[in-house]
Scaffold this motif. Structure first.
Motif, PDB file in Angstrom:
ATOM      1  N   UNK A  74      31.285  44.011  38.471  1.00 31.43           N
ATOM      2  CA  UNK A  74      30.998  45.255  37.756  1.00 31.43           C
ATOM      3  C   UNK A  74      32.243  45.823  37.097  1.00 31.43           C
ATOM      4  N   UNK A  75      33.357  45.075  37.158  1.00 33.79           N
ATOM      5  CA  UNK A  75      34.616  45.528  36.563  1.00 33.79           C
ATOM      6  C   UNK A  75      34.791  44.962  35.154  1.00 33.79           C
ATOM      7  N   UNK A  76      35.624  45.621  34.380  1.00 35.36           N
ATOM      8  CA  UNK A  76      35.826  45.235  32.981  1.00 35.36           C
ATOM      9  C   UNK A  76      36.404  43.830  32.842  1.00 35.36           C
ATOM     10  N   UNK A  77      37.393  43.509  33.687  1.00 35.62           N
ATOM     11  CA  UNK A  77      37.994  42.178  33.624  1.00 35.62           C
ATOM     12  C   UNK A  77      37.157  41.205  34.446  1.00 35.62           C
ATOM     13  N   UNK A  78      36.695  40.159  33.795  1.00 39.39           N
ATOM     14  CA  UNK A  78      35.755  39.249  34.450  1.00 39.39           C
ATOM     15  C   UNK A  78      36.404  38.379  35.516  1.00 39.39           C
ATOM     16  N   UNK A  79      37.732  38.340  35.584  1.00 37.58           N
ATOM     17  CA  UNK A  79      38.412  37.575  36.628  1.00 37.58           C
ATOM     18  C   UNK A  79      38.529  38.338  37.940  1.00 37.58           C
ATOM     19  N   UNK A  80      38.202  39.620  37.917  1.00 38.13           N
ATOM     20  CA  UNK A  80      38.373  40.436  39.123  1.00 38.13           C
ATOM     21  C   UNK A  80      37.062  40.557  39.888  1.00 38.13           C
ATOM     22  N   UNK A  81      36.941  39.768  40.965  1.00 37.38           N
ATOM     23  CA  UNK A  81      35.780  39.827  41.846  1.00 37.38           C
ATOM     24  C   UNK A  81      36.115  40.566  43.145  1.00 37.38           C
ATOM     25  N   UNK A  82      37.236  41.288  43.149  1.00 38.31           N
ATOM     26  CA  UNK A  82      37.608  42.096  44.316  1.00 38.31           C
ATOM     27  C   UNK A  82      36.542  43.135  44.599  1.00 38.31           C
ATOM     28  N   UNK A  83      36.531  43.635  45.824  1.00 34.39           N
ATOM     29  CA  UNK A  83      35.665  44.776  46.158  1.00 34.39           C
ATOM     30  C   UNK A  83      36.520  45.962  46.547  1.00 34.39           C
ATOM     31  N   UNK A  84      36.119  47.128  46.059  1.00 30.42           N
ATOM     32  CA  UNK A  84      36.780  48.390  46.330  1.00 30.42           C
ATOM     33  C   UNK A  84      35.681  49.372  46.731  1.00 30.42           C
ATOM     34  N   UNK A  85      35.917  50.188  47.749  1.00 27.84           N
ATOM     35  CA  UNK A  85      34.886  51.165  48.098  1.00 27.84           C
ATOM     36  C   UNK A  85      35.472  52.410  48.734  1.00 27.84           C
ATOM     37  N   UNK A 299      46.876  47.380  28.420  1.00 23.83           N
ATOM     38  CA  UNK A 299      46.165  46.248  27.837  1.00 23.83           C
ATOM     39  C   UNK A 299      46.543  44.973  28.571  1.00 23.83           C
ATOM     40  N   UNK A 300      45.666  43.990  28.531  1.00 27.53           N
ATOM     41  CA  UNK A 300      45.920  42.710  29.192  1.00 27.53           C
ATOM     42  C   UNK A 300      45.237  41.608  28.389  1.00 27.53           C
ATOM     43  N   UNK A 301      45.844  41.187  27.271  1.00 30.13           N
ATOM     44  CA  UNK A 301      45.202  40.202  26.393  1.00 30.13           C
ATOM     45  C   UNK A 301      44.973  38.847  27.042  1.00 30.13           C
ATOM     46  N   UNK A 302      45.659  38.569  28.155  1.00 29.69           N
ATOM     47  CA  UNK A 302      45.482  37.280  28.834  1.00 29.69           C
ATOM     48  C   UNK A 302      44.237  37.258  29.714  1.00 29.69           C
ATOM     49  N   UNK A 303      43.567  38.411  29.883  1.00 26.43           N
ATOM     50  CA  UNK A 303      42.366  38.496  30.702  1.00 26.43           C
ATOM     51  C   UNK A 303      41.126  38.621  29.828  1.00 26.43           C
ATOM     52  N   UNK A 304      40.004  38.148  30.347  1.00 24.18           N
ATOM     53  CA  UNK A 304      38.739  38.258  29.631  1.00 24.18           C
ATOM     54  C   UNK A 304      38.049  39.569  29.998  1.00 24.18           C
ATOM     55  N   UNK A 305      37.434  40.198  29.024  1.00 20.64           N
ATOM     56  CA  UNK A 305      36.733  41.458  29.275  1.00 20.64           C
ATOM     57  C   UNK A 305      35.239  41.287  28.999  1.00 20.64           C
ATOM     58  N   UNK A 306      34.464  42.216  29.564  1.00 18.18           N
ATOM     59  CA  UNK A 306      33.035  42.234  29.295  1.00 18.18           C
ATOM     60  C   UNK A 306      32.632  43.643  28.885  1.00 18.18           C
ATOM     61  N   UNK A 307      31.484  43.773  28.272  1.00 21.49           N
ATOM     62  CA  UNK A 307      31.017  45.068  27.798  1.00 21.49           C
ATOM     63  C   UNK A 307      30.565  45.940  28.969  1.00 21.49           C
ATOM     64  N   UNK A 308      30.471  47.239  28.716  1.00 22.02           N
ATOM     65  CA  UNK A 308      29.969  48.159  29.734  1.00 22.02           C
ATOM     66  C   UNK A 308      28.532  47.813  30.102  1.00 22.02           C
TER      67      UNK A 308
END
Length: 338
Positions: A74-85, A299-308
């Motif tokens: 659910x995060x903008x950067x698609x490489x981040x599958x971490x969980x935060x709560x 900004x992080x151009x080396x990472x992939x992003x996804x839409x909201x």
């Protein structure tokens, strides 16, 4: 749980310096806590969670590898599958009933359902140079900040930089308070969770999920204090910002008759001193290392992003199946107010 690369203790890991800032939509809201009460369903109090959809009742390492088990984040950067709560904020009406306070997105992230804004920093937020060297987290790393049982200012001194901002508008960032704001906030209450920035270089976790990390010897992360000899490895500071939309609850006639503030955490805390947050690392491969090595600011151009829209589609299954919305006679789990 230990990391077998002892070179980290000697500071031989490649230095990183950057600041990442990105939004994450709500993954799920349910009464689970795989860090503090693994395997317990339901857990004692309600949490709001973001990140990878492999979030579950138990997430032991190395069996639960977030990047390989998650199908989305659910995060903008698609490489981040971490969980935060974090815990969930409730409004307590004068008649004793409770209603969950909705979350709103920050400016530029409109349309994000619930969620938070996440930062990874090597220096203070306002420092665009980000010169300091930090070591990215390793697979299996996890930590907790705050204590759900704390109810006094003296107890809360165990932690630094767990604060609230009473927001008049989207640009409000000060002043910050340690306990809940005592007066109505026109837009929202922002909960700020800043994690420790020093690591022992060996253990990926510890019994309380806190012993393997520490604060600088003096001051705070922003003051540039050095790490203690017991925790010599400087790691990125994670900052979580959650905007709780209190605008619908600002009528004084709805507040307690004695004028006290009406908000409580889902664990029953009416003081704000029990503020806490959990983190389980889950970046894919060395993507976080590369991003921090990029010498970038936001900004992080080396990472992939996804839409909201794509972020909002990523949700975790409901494993508790209980009602936590609408007007409730008690907090989920029946937690007493303190």
């Amino acid at each position: 749980m230990k990391w077998n690369a002892a070179t980290a203790v000697l500071g031989l890991v490649a230095p990183t310096d950057a600041l990442l800032r990105f939004g994450c939509a709500r993954l799920t809201v349910q009464r689970l806590d795989p860090l503090v009460t693994p395997g317990q369903n339901p857990s004692p109090h309600l949490h709001q969670i973001i990140g990878g959809d492999s979030f579950n009742v138990s997430m032991d390492h190395p069996n639960h590898d977030l990047p390989s088990l998650s199908t989305c984040t659910s995060c903008q950067f698609t490489e981040d599958f971490s969980n935060y709560w974090t815990a969930v904020l409730y409004f307590r009406a004068r008649n004793g009933t409770f209603k969950r306070v909705p979350q709103i997105a920050q400016a530029g992230m409109e349309g994000t359902q619930g969620g938070m804004v996440v930062y990874y920093m090597s220096d203070a937020l306002f420092d665009t140079a980000q010169r300091s060297s930090v070591t990215a987290f390793k697979p299996g790393f996890r930590m907790l900040i705050g204590d759900a049982s704390y109810k006094s200012r003296d107890q809360s001194r165990d932690f630094r930089q767990l604060t609230y901002t009473c927001m008049e508008n989207q640009g409000s960032r000060s002043p910050e308070s340690i306990g809940f704001p005592k007066t109505p906030c026109k837009l929202a209450i922002m909960a700020n969770h800043r994690f420790p920035t020093c690591w022992d270089g060996v253990n990926l976790d510890s019994p309380s999920h806190r012993e393997h990390v520490a604060y600088p010897e003096t001051g705070t992360f922003e003051s540039g204090g050095t790490c203690p000899s017991t925790h010599p490895v400087k790691i990125p500071q994670i900052l979580l910002e959650t905007l709780w939309d209190t605008s619908a609850f600002n009528k004084k006639e709805d507040w307690p008759a004695d004028g006290s503030q009406p908000f409580v955490w889902s664990n029953g805390d009416s003081t704000g001193f029990s503020s806490h947050a959990d983190y389980v690392f889950g970046w894919k491969g060395d993507s976080l290392q590369k991003a921090m090595d990029g010498h970038t600011y936001v900004s992080a151009p080396m990472l992939k992003t996804q839409s909201i829209a794509q972020q909002n589609k990523c949700v975790a299954k409901d494993m508790v199946r209980e009602n936590f919305d609408g007007w409730l006679k008690e907090l989920p789990g029946g937690n007493a107010i303190f």
